[in-house]
Design a protein around this motif. Structure first.
Motif, PDB file in Angstrom:
ATOM      1  N   GLY A  45       0.768  -1.404   0.035  1.00  0.00           N
ATOM      2  CA  GLY A  45       0.086  -0.004   0.021  1.00  0.00           C
ATOM      3  C   GLY A  45       0.769   1.239  -0.074  1.00  0.00           C
ATOM      4  O   GLY A  45       1.827   1.442  -0.709  1.00  0.00           O
ATOM      5  N   ASP A  46       0.262   2.109   1.007  1.00  0.00           N
ATOM      6  CA  ASP A  46       1.167   3.739   0.842  1.00  0.00           C
ATOM      7  C   ASP A  46       2.245   3.280   1.750  1.00  0.00           C
ATOM      8  O   ASP A  46       2.630   3.826   2.759  1.00  0.00           O
ATOM      9  CB  ASP A  46       0.274   4.450   1.481  1.00  0.00           C
ATOM     10  CG  ASP A  46       0.593   5.808   1.155  1.00  0.00           C
ATOM     11  OD1 ASP A  46       1.706   6.343   0.638  1.00  0.00           O
ATOM     12  OD2 ASP A  46       0.109   7.001   1.898  1.00  0.00           O
ATOM     13  N   VAL A  47       3.411   2.597   1.192  1.00  0.00           N
ATOM     14  CA  VAL A  47       4.658   2.517   1.791  1.00  0.00           C
ATOM     15  C   VAL A  47       5.911   3.439   1.183  1.00  0.00           C
ATOM     16  O   VAL A  47       5.858   3.305  -0.029  1.00  0.00           O
ATOM     17  CB  VAL A  47       5.008   1.141   1.571  1.00  0.00           C
ATOM     18  CG1 VAL A  47       6.462   0.777   2.344  1.00  0.00           C
ATOM     19  CG2 VAL A  47       4.125   0.058   2.242  1.00  0.00           C
ATOM     20  N   LEU A  48       6.295   4.302   1.993  1.00  0.00           N
ATOM     21  CA  LEU A  48       7.380   5.163   1.301  1.00  0.00           C
ATOM     22  C   LEU A  48       9.030   4.713   1.714  1.00  0.00           C
ATOM     23  O   LEU A  48       8.815   3.997   2.384  1.00  0.00           O
ATOM     24  CB  LEU A  48       6.938   6.606   2.150  1.00  0.00           C
ATOM     25  CG  LEU A  48       5.655   7.121   2.067  1.00  0.00           C
ATOM     26  CD1 LEU A  48       5.751   8.693   2.435  1.00  0.00           C
ATOM     27  CD2 LEU A  48       5.098   7.444   0.491  1.00  0.00           C
ATOM     28  N   VAL A  49       9.668   5.415   0.715  1.00  0.00           N
ATOM     29  CA  VAL A  49      11.164   4.974   0.992  1.00  0.00           C
ATOM     30  C   VAL A  49      11.729   4.958   2.076  1.00  0.00           C
ATOM     31  O   VAL A  49      12.478   3.881   2.775  1.00  0.00           O
ATOM     32  CB  VAL A  49      11.948   5.396  -0.201  1.00  0.00           C
ATOM     33  CG1 VAL A  49      11.744   7.065  -0.080  1.00  0.00           C
ATOM     34  CG2 VAL A  49      13.149   5.007  -0.153  1.00  0.00           C
ATOM     35  N   ASP A  50      11.328   6.053   2.913  1.00  0.00           N
ATOM     36  CA  ASP A  50      11.889   6.309   4.439  1.00  0.00           C
ATOM     37  C   ASP A  50      11.356   5.291   5.477  1.00  0.00           C
ATOM     38  O   ASP A  50      11.758   5.272   6.305  1.00  0.00           O
ATOM     39  CB  ASP A  50      11.664   7.938   4.512  1.00  0.00           C
ATOM     40  CG  ASP A  50      12.453   8.531   3.830  1.00  0.00           C
ATOM     41  OD1 ASP A  50      13.688   8.869   4.107  1.00  0.00           O
ATOM     42  OD2 ASP A  50      12.012   9.334   2.724  1.00  0.00           O
ATOM     43  N   GLN A  51      10.279   4.397   5.060  1.00  0.00           N
ATOM     44  CA  GLN A  51       9.650   3.784   5.902  1.00  0.00           C
ATOM     45  C   GLN A  51      10.038   2.396   5.888  1.00  0.00           C
ATOM     46  O   GLN A  51       9.737   1.546   6.697  1.00  0.00           O
ATOM     47  CB  GLN A  51       8.138   3.582   5.618  1.00  0.00           C
ATOM     48  CG  GLN A  51       7.513   5.108   5.910  1.00  0.00           C
ATOM     49  CD  GLN A  51       5.940   5.038   5.924  1.00  0.00           C
ATOM     50  OE1 GLN A  51       5.486   4.696   4.816  1.00  0.00           O
ATOM     51  NE2 GLN A  51       5.287   5.605   6.774  1.00  0.00           N
ATOM     52  N   VAL A  52      10.840   1.950   4.741  1.00  0.00           N
ATOM     53  CA  VAL A  52      11.252   0.583   4.527  1.00  0.00           C
ATOM     54  C   VAL A  52      12.310   0.106   5.930  1.00  0.00           C
ATOM     55  O   VAL A  52      12.107  -0.849   6.349  1.00  0.00           O
ATOM     56  CB  VAL A  52      11.774   0.560   3.282  1.00  0.00           C
ATOM     57  CG1 VAL A  52      12.523  -1.052   3.141  1.00  0.00           C
ATOM     58  CG2 VAL A  52      11.098   0.745   1.955  1.00  0.00           C
ATOM     59  N   SER A  53      13.127   1.039   6.245  1.00  0.00           N
ATOM     60  CA  SER A  53      13.784   0.785   7.196  1.00  0.00           C
ATOM     61  C   SER A  53      13.414   0.175   8.621  1.00  0.00           C
ATOM     62  O   SER A  53      13.518  -0.654   9.007  1.00  0.00           O
ATOM     63  CB  SER A  53      15.059   1.958   7.466  1.00  0.00           C
ATOM     64  OG  SER A  53      15.941   1.670   8.580  1.00  0.00           O
ATOM     65  N   PRO A  54      12.435   1.000   9.034  1.00  0.00           N
ATOM     66  CA  PRO A  54      11.831   0.810  10.269  1.00  0.00           C
ATOM     67  C   PRO A  54      10.818  -0.459  10.144  1.00  0.00           C
ATOM     68  O   PRO A  54      10.623  -1.221  10.974  1.00  0.00           O
ATOM     69  CB  PRO A  54      10.995   2.018  10.758  1.00  0.00           C
ATOM     70  CG  PRO A  54      11.110   2.925   9.506  1.00  0.00           C
ATOM     71  CD  PRO A  54      12.123   2.698   8.697  1.00  0.00           C
ATOM     72  N   MET A  55      10.480  -0.634   8.900  1.00  0.00           N
ATOM     73  CA  MET A  55       9.376  -1.646   8.582  1.00  0.00           C
ATOM     74  C   MET A  55      10.284  -2.987   8.689  1.00  0.00           C
ATOM     75  O   MET A  55       9.971  -4.081   9.186  1.00  0.00           O
ATOM     76  CB  MET A  55       8.869  -1.596   7.239  1.00  0.00           C
ATOM     77  CG  MET A  55       7.576  -0.586   7.373  1.00  0.00           C
ATOM     78  SD  MET A  55       6.923  -0.500   5.790  1.00  0.00           S
ATOM     79  CE  MET A  55       5.356   0.439   6.123  1.00  0.00           C
ATOM     80  N   ARG A  56      11.770  -2.793   7.853  1.00  0.00           N
ATOM     81  CA  ARG A  56      12.337  -4.002   8.337  1.00  0.00           C
ATOM     82  C   ARG A  56      12.850  -4.714   9.713  1.00  0.00           C
ATOM     83  O   ARG A  56      12.795  -5.638   9.660  1.00  0.00           O
ATOM     84  CB  ARG A  56      13.828  -3.723   7.327  1.00  0.00           C
ATOM     85  CG  ARG A  56      13.643  -3.405   5.923  1.00  0.00           C
ATOM     86  CD  ARG A  56      13.608  -4.828   5.101  1.00  0.00           C
ATOM     87  NE  ARG A  56      14.835  -5.503   5.224  1.00  0.00           N
ATOM     88  CZ  ARG A  56      14.988  -6.720   5.655  1.00  0.00           C
ATOM     89  NH1 ARG A  56      13.968  -7.596   5.849  1.00  0.00           N
ATOM     90  NH2 ARG A  56      16.307  -7.442   5.696  1.00  0.00           N
ATOM     91  N   ARG A  57      12.947  -3.396  10.298  1.00  0.00           N
ATOM     92  CA  ARG A  57      13.247  -3.639  11.819  1.00  0.00           C
ATOM     93  C   ARG A  57      11.955  -4.403  12.543  1.00  0.00           C
ATOM     94  O   ARG A  57      12.235  -5.064  13.320  1.00  0.00           O
ATOM     95  CB  ARG A  57      13.519  -2.563  12.482  1.00  0.00           C
ATOM     96  CG  ARG A  57      14.797  -1.707  12.162  1.00  0.00           C
ATOM     97  CD  ARG A  57      15.636  -1.221  13.160  1.00  0.00           C
ATOM     98  NE  ARG A  57      15.957  -2.176  14.027  1.00  0.00           N
ATOM     99  CZ  ARG A  57      16.339  -2.205  15.216  1.00  0.00           C
ATOM    100  NH1 ARG A  57      15.972  -1.064  15.810  1.00  0.00           N
ATOM    101  NH2 ARG A  57      16.738  -3.072  15.907  1.00  0.00           N
ATOM    102  N   CYS A  58      10.934  -4.206  11.971  1.00  0.00           N
ATOM    103  CA  CYS A  58       9.788  -4.824  12.671  1.00  0.00           C
ATOM    104  C   CYS A  58       9.406  -6.242  12.069  1.00  0.00           C
ATOM    105  O   CYS A  58       8.496  -6.657  12.414  1.00  0.00           O
ATOM    106  CB  CYS A  58       8.298  -3.740  12.338  1.00  0.00           C
ATOM    107  SG  CYS A  58       8.231  -2.443  13.464  1.00  0.00           S
ATOM    108  N   GLY A  59      10.295  -6.677  10.995  1.00  0.00           N
ATOM    109  CA  GLY A  59      10.019  -7.944  10.433  1.00  0.00           C
ATOM    110  C   GLY A  59       9.727  -8.033   9.247  1.00  0.00           C
ATOM    111  O   GLY A  59       9.429  -9.110   8.677  1.00  0.00           O
ATOM    112  N   PHE A  60       9.217  -6.972   8.527  1.00  0.00           N
ATOM    113  CA  PHE A  60       8.863  -7.163   6.990  1.00  0.00           C
ATOM    114  C   PHE A  60       9.834  -7.362   6.269  1.00  0.00           C
ATOM    115  O   PHE A  60      11.143  -7.154   6.287  1.00  0.00           O
ATOM    116  CB  PHE A  60       8.132  -5.619   6.613  1.00  0.00           C
ATOM    117  CG  PHE A  60       6.911  -5.506   7.128  1.00  0.00           C
ATOM    118  CD1 PHE A  60       5.757  -5.928   6.519  1.00  0.00           C
ATOM    119  CD2 PHE A  60       6.715  -4.235   8.105  1.00  0.00           C
ATOM    120  CE1 PHE A  60       4.372  -5.826   6.876  1.00  0.00           C
ATOM    121  CE2 PHE A  60       5.589  -4.171   8.653  1.00  0.00           C
ATOM    122  CZ  PHE A  60       4.164  -4.898   8.222  1.00  0.00           C
TER     123      PHE A  60
END
Ligand code: SF4
Lengths: 149, 543
Positions: A93-108
């Motif tokens: 969905g509405d996933v922005l480039v600067d969010q990938v890093s924290p999302m990776r940390r949460c397990g995505f």
């Protein structure tokens, strides 16, 4: 960094296995009749805990981000990983480039952003921080552990 | 004071580069304002009426002379020569250019400072007791705990897009100087069976729906605190309302589902989180605490108060702005940033430098920012008080009004803020000017002004509170009485119909007169109000 080559539109994967092609079911229909399904889509407000009895057989959980401001999916991801889920966990969905890093940390470990993500910006962003303060779902060693061995 | 190690420095340096990159993408048009907004907000950069405002974090309000001097340098180089100390114990600059912001952050990083999470829907700067480490009544210094929380909350991956902003305060004394129970989470460090831990209050706040935080847990031991907070935040992140920005704070969640159900949810989550080992070992809190060890105080005799008698102005200031220190022979000085007729919380670059000098010379190189927008020199020898006072007086910083009616908390209001309904600053100036001649007689009287219902000026917690509203297109002010942000926390009540700018000053005068007529020996305004209630004041105001 893992191979970023995706084969679906805009799909970014940080996994080496094959893309799981099965269409994801909604949580409601999955819980009502799991059958042999192994791919589920969680809406932002869905309770990720409802999937815990099934985590061993699930291969893909897609978590929806209706707006980049809606952070519920980060907790959904943590809950699944903390319970031992090892399948693909996709932020869609509405996933922005600067969010990938924290999302990776949460397990995505996979991303299906609505808007394509600039690869060079993403690489810079993912390589940015050598250190992190918290223990999270990505196995990175927090600063306090480095300090105290 | 805390000192960065290589890890802290590397994280802050990386943040500067990340933000530089984001600003460049914005200036190059690769980011829309809508996409850039949450990124800049996470770094304390707001777009205001006239320019960008940059808010710099002062973690738990503590800083040293070098850092203070840097704040002066930024004011002079990038702003119009002054800075504004805020109710979050931070400093903000109101005239910043977007293109300069990365350079400012780079300068801050060199002095172990940053603007991380000073805005945005994330965990904000942790606030604390401005007398920490100097107050006689504390169980322990709360700042190592606040630093532990600063690190845990910095770029917390799960809690960066919360429903709304999130504010945590940590105190370690029974006297609450930080409005702890008006925070999203308030922690009071206590000792139980020889073990330090925290009493946890969740769901306080001001804004349009003010709430006093209920106690959610009576004790969490130190080595489980981060796990507990992680659980408390996760419940909020999952269930906090996202459909209405005015109902998105955790206080609404706690209120809607009830403290008991919220507590149960957190306990369930806590049991799970505890198995993950996210709390650092005790050695980490010990490492941080070692850096907050008390300074090397001299064994000096206490200086009798009467020695002040030779200079009446000094004597008044000594009585009003100097507080007891736990170390005999030392005192805590509060430097008022509320000159009569001035802008509450503002300080010029020169004044900031003077305070930096005084800290280095007389206060073991330490300063604090208070939530009431003043500056504290926490460790001054009593024998040096006169010299400190003289230097402050020369710099226009010796107003003797701590906790008096002219020690006003005021938000920026219509002069700066795009959300404002009414001006706060000119009103504060009028009130201070009108009441300064009788403020000693009126005694402790905390007056707080917000320019709109968002309550940045803490009007709910004022003994006297003022709220700016819009009444058919003209500025109008409501009057509240009886609030408190201290350990006797309470929320103010509206007196009745509002007033125009002159009318509200007159109304306060009638309130003050009634208080003087009704008070019994030693009673503060708040005590009298609590004893006799609203009615006599209403009669005085509305006749
Ligand atoms: S209370 Fe209202 S006017 Fe004052 S700073 Fe906050 S938002 Fe702006």
């Amino acid at each position: 960094m893992a191979d970023l080559a995706g084969d679906t539109d805009n799909l970014l994967r940080f996994r080496d296995d094959e893309v799981h092609d099965e269409p994801a079911m909604t949580l409601d229909s999955f819980v009502a009749d799991p059958g042999n399904a192994s791919a589920v889509r969680l809406e932002a407000g869905d309770d990720a805990r409802a999937l815990l009895p099934f985590i061993d057989r699930l291969m893909l959980v897609e978590v929806s981000f209706p707006s980049f401001r809606d952070g519920r999916g980060y907790s959904s991801a943590r809950i699944l990983r903390e319970a031992g889920y090892t399948g693909e966990l996709r932020a869609a969905g509405d996933v922005l480039v600067d969010q990938v890093s924290p999302m990776r940390r949460c397990g995505f470990d996979s991303f299906a952003p609505e808007q394509p993500i600039d690869q060079s910006v993403l690489r810079r962003s993912l390589d940015r921080y050598d250190d992190v303060y918290q223990k999270a779902a990505d196995g990175r060693v927090p600063v306090w552990q480095r300090r105290h061995g | 004071m805390y000192k960065y190690d290589e890890y802290d420095q590397s994280i802050v340096d990386a943040r500067v580069e990340e933000f530089r990159d984001q600003v460049q993408r914005r200036l190059a048009g690769q980011l829309t304002e809508d996409q850039f907004k949450p990124l800049r907000l996470m770094n304390g950069l707001y777009l205001q009426l006239h320019a960008y405002m940059l808010r710099v974090a002062v973690p738990y309000g503590t800083l040293n002379g070098r850092q203070m001097r840097l704040l002066a340098h930024i004011a002079r180089t990038y702003d119009r020569g002054y800075g504004h100390f805020t109710t979050r114990q931070n400093i903000q600059y109101n005239w910043i250019k977007l293109a300069d912001a990365p350079d400012i952050l780079a300068e801050l990083a060199k002095a172990e400072m940053h603007a991380i999470q000073t805005s945005g829907n994330c965990i904000r700067n942790i606030s604390s007791d401005q007398f920490a480490g100097a107050a006689a009544d504390e169980v322990t210094d709360p700042r190592p705990w606040a630093e532990l929380l600063r690190q845990w909350s910095t770029f917390h991956p799960e809690f960066t897009y919360l429903p709304r902003k999130f504010k945590i305060a940590v105190i370690a004394a029974d006297e609450d100087r930080a409005a702890m129970r008006l925070h999203d989470i308030g922690l009071q460090i206590t000792r139980r069976d020889g073990i330090l831990g925290a009493r946890v209050f969740v769901g306080g706040g001001m804004g349009r729906t003010p709430m006093i935080a209920p106690e959610i847990r009576d004790f969490v031991p130190a080595d489980q605190l981060l796990s507990y907070l992680e659980a408390a935040l996760r419940v909020y992140n999952r269930y906090g309302r996202r459909d209405n920005i005015y109902k998105a704070r955790i206080k609404i969640l706690v209120h809607e589902i009830g403290a008991d159900r919220y507590r149960d949810e957190v306990e369930l989550e806590f049991a799970q989180v505890l198995t993950l080992g996210i709390d650092p070992p005790a050695a980490e809190l010990a490492r941080i605490s070692a850096m907050f060890a008390p300074p090397a105080f001299d064994a000096v005799p206490s200086v009798p108060h009467e020695l002040a008698a030779h200079d009446p102005d000094f004597a008044i200031w000594r009585t009003q702005n100097v507080s007891a220190h736990k170390q005999p022979g030392y005192a805590i000085v509060t430097v008022s940033l509320k000159p009569i007729g001035g802008i509450p919380g503002d300080a010029s670059a020169d004044q900031i430098n003077v305070m930096a000098d005084l800290a280095e010379r007389y206060s073991h190189d330490e300063l604090r920012v208070t939530h009431a927008q003043n500056i504290v020199l926490p460790h001054v020898r009593e024998a040096d008080l006169y010299a400190v006072w003289q230097a402050l007086a020369d710099a226009g910083l010796a107003e003797a009004n701590l906790d008096l009616i002219s020690d006003i908390i005021a938000c920026p209001g219509l002069d700066y803020c795009s959300l404002a309904n009414a001006r706060s600053i000119p009103l504060a100036q009028k009130i201070a000017t009108r009441f300064a001649p009788r403020q000693q007689d009126l005694g402790e009287l905390k007056l707080k002004i917000s320019g709109c219902i968002n309550a940045c000026g803490h009007h709910h917690a004022g003994h006297i509170g003022i709220l700016g509203v819009d009444r058919k297109g003209t500025e109008n002010y409501q009057l509240l009485l009886g609030g408190s942000g201290a350990e006797d926390v309470s929320l103010g009540k509206i007196t009745g119909p509002g007033f125009d700018e002159d009318g509200i000053v007159d109304a306060i005068e009638r309130v003050a007169d009634r208080y003087v007529a009704e008070r019994s020996e030693g009673e503060r305004f708040l005590d009298t109000y609590r004893r006799i209630g609203m009615q006599p004041f209403k009669e005085a105001i509305y006749g």
